[in-house]
Design a protein around this motif. Structure first.
Motif, short mmCIF file in Angstrom:
data_model
loop_
_atom_site.label_atom_id
_atom_site.label_comp_id
_atom_site.label_asym_id
_atom_site.label_seq_id
_atom_site.Cartn_x
_atom_site.Cartn_y
_atom_site.Cartn_z
N ALA A 1 0.92 -1.07 -0.09
CA ALA A 1 -0.08 -0.03 0.04
C ALA A 1 0.93 1.35 0.19
O ALA A 1 0.67 2.25 -0.77
N TYR A 2 1.91 1.40 0.88
CA TYR A 2 2.68 2.46 0.81
C TYR A 2 3.63 2.50 -0.49
O TYR A 2 3.73 3.69 -0.83
N SER A 3 3.97 1.41 -0.88
CA SER A 3 4.55 1.41 -2.18
C SER A 3 3.66 2.09 -3.53
O SER A 3 4.21 2.70 -4.16
N SER A 4 2.57 1.56 -3.33
CA SER A 4 1.50 2.40 -4.23
C SER A 4 1.55 3.88 -4.04
O SER A 4 1.68 4.65 -5.03
N ILE A 5 1.47 4.42 -2.86
CA ILE A 5 1.51 5.87 -2.58
C ILE A 5 2.75 6.50 -3.05
O ILE A 5 2.78 7.37 -3.93
N ASN A 6 3.89 5.67 -3.05
CA ASN A 6 5.18 6.00 -3.35
C ASN A 6 5.40 6.12 -5.08
O ASN A 6 5.68 7.17 -5.53
N ASN A 7 4.69 5.16 -5.40
CA ASN A 7 4.57 5.38 -7.09
C ASN A 7 3.76 6.26 -7.52
O ASN A 7 4.07 6.68 -8.71
N ILE A 8 2.59 6.35 -6.75
CA ILE A 8 1.81 7.66 -7.46
C ILE A 8 2.80 9.00 -7.54
O ILE A 8 2.38 9.68 -8.42
N GLY A 9 3.58 8.94 -6.39
CA GLY A 9 4.22 10.15 -6.31
C GLY A 9 5.11 10.52 -7.46
O GLY A 9 5.06 11.21 -8.01
#
Lengths: 524, 480
Positions: B299-307
């Motif tokens: 989930a945090y990885s997806s936040i990171n990737n959206i960035g």
């Protein structure tokens, strides 16, 4: 296409890759599979070495600057473009020469997950060759960075007790250094409109931009090299890595930093290189003295050699940024020589580590009594590391220091103290391990070199002597390329502090030339 | 344009509407055994049909229904990704739900309905259309999150998602009403024309609220709070779906709104996007370090990737949009692959395990799965020669071309922090001593999908780069 009519460079990259895949998927039970993987890896690396010899023999000295060129625009934004000059050729030879030795050195000492280990090394070989042959900026970056993955696994899986910390440190340090270089590369390619390295090497970037670009590249290469103060990953990585991992790390991976300076920083940003030469000289001077002193007090053999690597690589940076032929050629020879000598020293450590399973210097002593063959070879490599005339170390360090003296006599003065300190820590190491009385029971029981170990050390010893006695074989291929580089950077060459003034010709008795006078420091 | 021609342009949406309704009736009245799997197969076939329909007028028909709906290269690119990830989310589900006897036909149907909403989102030409599409997608997603209703975590995830989602919809609607009030129109073109003469304070407020609502949907910082809880609580196939299709739809929608309707206000939204991008990268990287649950970490990885994806948008150029689209395409492949690997994490009794520590020693017990996992993690970290690097390369290239040097330098430096936690998973898999082995990964469909996604992410994927550049470039061009 090239003088061999087939894409030899692609083949040299592809062959180890194919070997790596075969190692992984070859069926078999664990022990048989391990043995097959060893044989397969040795065969592949030897074959690649033969190709390398073929490359050297067919390389046309004095021919076109870029040879064996191939280019296939298959990736859209960047191309599969390969080609070598003499500088690349020498570094490729170093890689392919060390690789079979690494495999041999791991023959017995690696017993777990052998197929994966061999595959990681073969992958590493193909990426190293890729770095030295890439003619496209982004292809270079991909090869340069991809090398982190197998090395991370090699340190982390087959390393010593603190391997996990060391593997993280290695990975994150080098990654942080490199990402800034990527941003610089993106800007350069947009500015110049091409990612072709030979074109970029002749492109004049605006002087104010050069400073930033130079710093971004410096961040990457200084970490890789490594230069003080970003060298701290190296002792950890070296100490924890398995022997062959240290060999390849010290032998080849560190040279990527030096290669980067020769290929990118100097020709692409000559003005910035001249402006910021003080950074390089300053850090290198600190490195030579400081890391030599640190090496002097180490209790761990691998750590000592790791710190000596930092000191030796400082000679490389000093030589490269001397902006003259002796300096750059000397730096190249130091790189090659250090690649061989430090690799051999790590192998020497590995030999006795395999017997006693400790790297602590105090646990040894008096090895010259029961391991004479070992003591002789170790002596040779110690002397080569010290820079004894007749060995490869002397040629490189002498040339680099001559170059440095021409550029700045203080730098040459400080760097020369490094040679004295180097002699101190290396001889002290040799004394503690090989001399003294043979009194420890477990040390007495250590057998001398086996045939396999001789086979790893003897070829390196031969090349070290060859390079020391007849360096022309190694200087000839790079001479023209250093010439091209010098022509390119000449316009930015900062004035040296030793201004030679032709003396008044004296009649008759003073036929031997004019008198030299050194102007005071800072006269220019 | 006749009605028939207009209907041909919305053919994928027609197929999904009629198909989903039919399947719903079938599911209600049929009593055949194994209904869930049968419906799943039909649902996948329907998604394939939608994909094929995009070859016709639905792919390039232009504006229909008075500019409410656009069918252009941009919507086609997004829809292909949406349909593909929806189909894979359906394919990976049966075995997961089977264990609890919960593979009910509603799962594929809800995904179809969600895909329908997403189709409207990426094709919207009007704020009304935007809202209808968004709500349709969201309502289906709320139900999906709580699909395992006996499981308290799943129910909690659904409730959280619903409450926060409703709040975001409210914020978005408020922004929409402000924009409508100050520009007098809801069509993107009209808004663009009205703003061209200068941005009034009311319009600016509307813009900020609209962006806040969209940021919630793409789970960008500071509107990301729901993501870890929902990802952790929702059933794993649903999480995989949430991390892919709705993300593409929301990013595509945001691009359409920003570059179509709000194009004259680029200076205004650019600052917001730059901040949101950097905040997402930083928080996604730092907060993931302490996680012990693999779904929470992703989930945090997806936040990171959206960035990172937002960096392309922040560039505000056609190349930037193309870079973001390429980034999303690569991201979807990596994410689906990672979740497929997570699905294989099952203990000896077949119960799903989510603890990262349980991955220890996977490289010895299941080397192929371990290698696939490692490939996805290195790729998510953006290490060349894996394809994840190429996505980052493109967005940073766009940022550098737009002269946003601080953004590029800070963003890429933060990516190193992000690399740390991906490395931690690889460390657990490869360096640590073996934990209890997992049940063997023996599903042909799932293993096949893992193999395909891993091969795409591997260096072989670079051969797709020219194709990706062409299609993403065309898609971006449709907006300029």
């Amino acid at each position: 296409m090239n003088q061999l009519d087939f894409p030899i460079l692609s083949l040299m990259i592809g062959l180890p890759l194919a070997g790596a895949l075969l190692c992984l998927i070859w069926p078999g039970q664990s022990e048989a599979k391990a043995q097959k993987a060893r044989v397969l890896a040795l065969g592949t690396t030897l074959l690649t070495f033969l190709l390398g010899i073929g490359l050297w023999l067919t390389y046309e000295i004095g021919g076109p600057q870029w040879q064996f060129v191939e280019s296939y625009p298959v990736f859209g934004r960047f191309a599969w473009a390969l080609g070598i000059d003499g500088i690349s050729l020498m570094l490729i030879m170093l890689s392919v020469f060390l690789m079979p030795i690494c495999i041999l050195a791991s023959w017995k000492s690696i017993q777990t997950r052998v197929p994966e280990y061999m595959a990681a090394f073969l992958l590493m070989e193909s990426l190293m060759i890729g770095v030295f042959t890439a003619q496209d900026l982004f292809l270079f970056y991909i090869f340069f960075e991809a090398g982190l993955i197998p090395m991370y696994l090699i340190i982390g899986i087959w390393g010593g007790a603190e391997r996990i910390y060391a593997s993280y440190k290695f990975f994150l340090y080098t990654l942080l250094g490199s990402v800034l270089m990527l941003i610089a590369m993106l800007w350069m390619v947009q500015q110049a409109g091409t990612s072709d390295i030979p074109t970029l090497m002749a492109y004049d970037f605006p002087a104010n931009a050069q400073t930033w670009l130079w710093l971004a590249f410096f961040a990457s290469f200084a970490v890789k090299m490594p230069m003080w103060p970003v060298h701290t990953w190296l002792p950890d990585a070296h100490v924890q890595a398995p022997t062959a991992g240290s060999v390849i790390l010290a032998g080849v991976l560190l040279k990527m930093g030096g290669y980067g300076f020769i290929r990118f920083s100097l020709p692409m940003f000559p003005e910035a290189s001249a402006d910021l030469v003080w950074i390089v000289f300053g850090l290198s001077m600190v490195a030579v003295v400081y890391t030599s002193l640190v090496a002097l007090v180490q209790q761990d053999m691998k750590k000592l050699i790791a710190y000596s690597s930092v000191a030796h690589m400082a000679f490389v940076t000093i030589g490269l940024f001397a902006f003259n032929r002796q300096g750059i050629e000397g730096a190249m020879i130091v790189m090659l020589s250090h690649g061989l000598v430090s690799a051999a020293l790590f192998l020497c450590v590995g030999v006795i580590y395999d017997r006693l399973h400790t790297r602590e210097i105090d646990r040894y002593g008096g090895l010259s009594d029961n391991m004479p063959k070992y003591a002789i070879l170790f002596m040779l490599f110690t002397m080569a590391s010290v820079g004894l005339p007749g060995t490869s170390g002397f040629v490189g360090e002498f040339l680099a220091l001559v170059g440095a003296y021409e550029a700045n006599s203080w730098v040459a003065f400080v760097a020369t103290t490094g040679i004295i300190l180097g002699a101190a820590y290396m001889l002290y190491l040799y004394w503690r391990i090989c001399y003294g009385t043979l009194e420890k029971e477990d040390v007495k029981a250590m057998p001398d070199l086996s045939m396999r170990e001789m086979a790893t050390l003897a070829p390196i010893a031969a090349v070290v002597l060859w390079m020391g006695v007849y360096p022309e074989s190694f200087l000839a291929p790079i001479r023209d390329d250093v010439g091209v580089l010098l022509e390119r950077i000449e316009r930015a060459n900062p004035p040296g502090d030793a201004q030679l003034i032709m003396g008044e010709g004296l009649p008759a008795e003073a036929e031997h030339g004019g008198s030299e006078s050194h102007e005071a420091e800072g006269a220019h | 344009m006749t009605m028939l021609e207009s209907l041909l342009v919305v053919l994928p949406e027609l197929i999904l509407t009629l198909g989903a309704t039919d399947l719903l009736l079938v599911a209600a009245f049929s009593n055949k055994p194994d209904l869930g799997r049968r419906v799943s197969i039909y649902a996948v076939l329907m998604l394939i049909a939608c994909g094929l329909a995009l070859l016709g007028p639905a792919g390039n028909g232009g504006a229909v229904f008075g500019g409410l709906y656009y069918a252009d290269a941009f919507s086609t690119f997004s829809k292909v990704l949406i349909y593909a990830s929806a189909a894979i989310a359906i394919l990976m589900a049966p075995r997961f739900f089977d264990r609890r006897g919960e593979m009910r036909p509603e799962y594929p149907i809800l995904i179809l309905l969600s895909a329908l909403g997403m189709g409207f989102m990426v094709s919207s030409g009007d704020l009304m259309m935007l809202y209808i599409g968004l709500e349709m997608q969201s309502l289906a997603a709320y139900v999906l999150a709580s699909f395992m209703r006996q499981d308290t975590r799943s129910a909690e995830a659904g409730l959280k998602y619903f409450v926060l989602g409703a709040l975001a919809s409210g914020i978005l609607l408020y922004g929409v009403s402000l924009i409508y009030g100050f520009t007098g129109t809801t069509s993107y073109q009209g808004i663009g024309a009205a703003m061209a003469s200068g941005l009034s304070m009311g319009e600016l407020f509307g813009l900020v609220f609209v962006l806040a609502g969209l940021a919630f949907k793409i789970s960008a910082v500071p509107f990301h709070m729901w993501t870890p809880d929902v990802y952790e609580g929702a059933p794993t196939p649903v999480t995989a779906f949430f991390a892919t299709a709705p993300k593409i739809a929301a990013v595509a929608l945001a691009i359409r709104v920003m570059f179509d309707a709000l194009a004259p206000a680029t200076d205004a939204w650019q600052q917001i996007v730059i901040f949101v991008a950097l905040a997402s990268i930083a928080l996604g990287a730092v907060a993931a370090i302490g996680q012990s649950n693999v779904k929470r970490l992703l989930a945090y990885s997806s936040i990171n990737n959206i960035g990172f994806a937002l960096i392309g948008i922040a560039a505000g150029t056609q190349a930037g949009v193309a870079a973001t689209l390429s980034y999303m395409a690569i991201y979807v492949v990596m994410t689906l692959g990672s979740f497929l690997c997570v699905l294989q994490m099952r203990d000896a009794q077949g119960r799903p395990v989510e603890d990262i520590a349980s991955l220890a020693g996977l490289s010895k017990s299941q080397p192929a799965l371990a290698a696939a996992f490692a490939i996805f993690m290195f790729s998510l970290a953006g290490i060349p020669p894996l394809l994840g690097f190429w996505g980052k390369f493109l967005v940073f290239d766009a940022a550098v071309a737009a002269g946003l040097f601080p953004l590029a330098v800070i963003g890429i430096a933060l990516s190193v922090i992000g690399a740390y936690y991906y490395l931690r998973i690889i460390k657990t898999i490869y360096f640590d001593d073996a934990a209890a082995p997992y049940a063997p990964a023996n599903s042909v469909v799932e293993n096949g999908l893992i193999a395909v996604t891993a091969a795409t992410v591997s260096p072989l994927g670079y051969l797709l780069v020219p194709f990706l550049a062409l299609t993403a470039g065309n898609a971006a061009q449709a907006l300029f």
